[in-house]
Design an enzyme around this catalytic site. Structure first.
Site, PDB file in Angstrom:
ATOM      1  N   HIS A  65       0.850  -1.203   0.000  1.00 17.91           N
ATOM      2  CA  HIS A  65       0.000   0.000   0.000  1.00 17.91           C
ATOM      3  C   HIS A  65       0.877   1.241   0.000  1.00 17.91           C
ATOM      4  O   HIS A  65       1.871   1.302   0.706  1.00 17.91           O
ATOM      5  CB  HIS A  65      -0.898   0.019   1.239  1.00 17.91           C
ATOM      6  N   TYR A 194      -8.923   5.063   8.318  1.00 19.56           N
ATOM      7  CA  TYR A 194      -8.998   5.472   9.729  1.00 19.56           C
ATOM      8  C   TYR A 194     -10.104   6.525   9.836  1.00 19.56           C
ATOM      9  O   TYR A 194     -10.027   7.570   9.198  1.00 19.56           O
ATOM     10  CB  TYR A 194      -7.679   6.090  10.187  1.00 19.56           C
ATOM     11  N   PRO A 285      -2.588   0.520  19.288  1.00 14.42           N
ATOM     12  CA  PRO A 285      -2.508  -0.023  17.925  1.00 14.42           C
ATOM     13  C   PRO A 285      -2.724   1.000  16.799  1.00 14.42           C
ATOM     14  O   PRO A 285      -2.446   0.695  15.644  1.00 14.42           O
ATOM     15  CB  PRO A 285      -3.615  -1.077  17.900  1.00 14.42           C
ATOM     16  N   LYS A 289       2.241  -0.013  15.038  1.00 12.56           N
ATOM     17  CA  LYS A 289       3.699   0.044  15.239  1.00 12.56           C
ATOM     18  C   LYS A 289       4.300  -1.090  16.064  1.00 12.56           C
ATOM     19  O   LYS A 289       5.518  -1.265  16.065  1.00 12.56           O
ATOM     20  CB  LYS A 289       4.061   1.384  15.915  1.00 12.56           C
ATOM     21  N   TYR A 377       4.456   6.820   9.553  1.00 13.03           N
ATOM     22  CA  TYR A 377       3.679   5.611   9.253  1.00 13.03           C
ATOM     23  C   TYR A 377       4.518   4.577   8.488  1.00 13.03           C
ATOM     24  O   TYR A 377       4.492   3.399   8.808  1.00 13.03           O
ATOM     25  CB  TYR A 377       2.411   5.965   8.462  1.00 13.03           C
TER      26      TYR A 377
END
Ligand code: PHB
Length: 383
Positions: A65, A194, A285, A289, A377
């Site tokens: 992704h 998200y 979460p 990570k 990220y």
């Protein structure tokens, strides 16, 4: 100690450097390889597994992704990792698949991984010859070694074996949890979503092109039995709703509630015992990570051990905790920030909500802010 991602990656890295190791695990191989855990690998984790020669199945079955979506007020906003990080991305590949690959690699190269051991204890790690005692198949064993790596998780025995007064604990327990499901449904989006919603956070994730992984913010003590499949889908539909978009349902094959905490112990070492992964730190979460941080720890440890065995110098080993904690705290910062931006907090007021929405508006419209999210990220550099 421990055959999770930290223990197995460390053991295989040491093997590749010609250093012997034994992995001791109290669960069964089946349990470790079946347990549904995280599913997002940072670019650095992907690169490391590939360099270690355990990336073949990940390369063919994992999903690359190059972005995520932040959804709020019913609209989606893409954070373009490739553009914002100079070509980096993430890999969707379940933790238990990584563990299968690592176990196979360890066994194929003569690795010693002992599952289902009992009564494990660690001793003399302040001396030159630390010892691990355990019971296996009805008889007691003692293993003498140069170093012990405590990769046995948050509830493991290594951290509590360090004498009182040595460690300082830093902790934050969040007033919510995540209700997670695994569903036999094709993911309704190509990338992770998200979502900030009045009724709480929701996340759309996936494991394969046929399996969705979805989460709902819930009470930390939520009783899963009060959540019928219908109720779960209805809540997901409500929170994830966005114009022109539909959530695809499917049979729910697994569901559960997990609490959320941030935890760090300092230092991450004592004598010849080194803590790595969840035994030393837990991140919430949001941001995915945990596994990546564990892998980063053991990369630092493997390099320090290699230095020791080739030069006899302890300088890198002595700096292990310091070097890891710099990264650990940055990841705590990021995971805490993502968590606070996206969840509803008990006792918050309309001011807080407007500030959260402004934060999301800023992150999705400022290139500088989006870049901050993206570089964290996909993963910060190792040191
Ligand atoms: C998951 O797929 O399990 C997952 C993905 C992203 C997160 C947390 C969990 O931030």
């Amino acid at each position: 100690m421990g055959a999770g991602p930290a223990g197995l990656v460390l053991s295989h890295l040491l093997y590749l450097q010609g250093i012997d190791s034994v992995v001791v695990e109290n669960r069964s191989r089946q349990y470790v390889e079946d347990r549904v855990r995280a599913g997002v690998l940072e670019q650095g984790t992907v690169d490391l597994l590939t360099e270690m020669g355990v990336g073949e199945r990940m390369k063919s079955e994992g999903l690359i992704h190059y972005g995520i979506e932040l959804r709020f007020e019913g609209r989606g906003h893409r954070i373009d990792f490739r553009d914002l990080t100079g070509g980096k991305g993430i890999m969707i590949y379940a933790q238990h698949e990584v563990l299968k690959d690592l176990n196979n690699a360890r066994l194929a190269t003569g690795g010693q991984v002992y599952f289902e051991v009992e009564n494990v204890s660690v001793h003399d790690f302040n001396d030159a010859y630390p010892k691990i005692r355990y019971r296996k198949d009805g008889s007691d064993h003692e293993l003498t070694c140069d170093f012990i790596a405590g990769c046995d998780g948050f509830h493991g025995i290594c951290r509590p074996s360090i004498p009182e007064g040595v460690l300082t604990e830093y902790e934050r327990v969040y007033p919510f949890g995540w209700l997670g499901i695994l569903a036999e449904a094709p993911p309704s989006s190509d990338e992770l979503v998200y979502t900030y919603h009045d009724r709480g956070f929701a996340l759309l994730s996936m494991r394969t092109p046929h399996i969705s992984r979805l989460y709902l913010q819930c009470d930390p003590n939520e009783n899963i039995d009060e959540w019928s499949n219908d109720r779960i889908w209805q809540e997901l539909h409500t929170r994830l709703a966005s114009e022109g978009w539909r959530l695809t349902e499917g049979p729910i094959v697994q569901k559960g509630v997990t609490g959320m905490r941030s935890f760090v112990v300092e230092p991450m070492q004592y004598g010849n015992l080194f803590l790595a992964g969840d035994s030393a730190h837990i991140v919430p979460p949001t941001g995915a990570k945990g596994l990546n941080l564990a892998v980063a720890d053991v990369q630092v440890l493997a390099r320090a051990l290699e230095r020791f065995y080739t030069t006899g110098k302890r300088c890198q080993l002595n700096k292990y905790s310091h070097n890891c904690l710099r990264r650990v705290w940055k990841v705590q910062r990021f995971s805490g920030w993502m968590t606070s931006m996206l969840h509803r907090f008990p006792g918050e007021d309309p001011f807080d909500q407007r500030r959260q929405l402004a934060e999301l508006d800023y992150v999705t419209n400022s290139r500088a802010a989006a870049q901050t999210l993206a570089e964290n990220y996909v993963g910060l550099p190792l040191t």
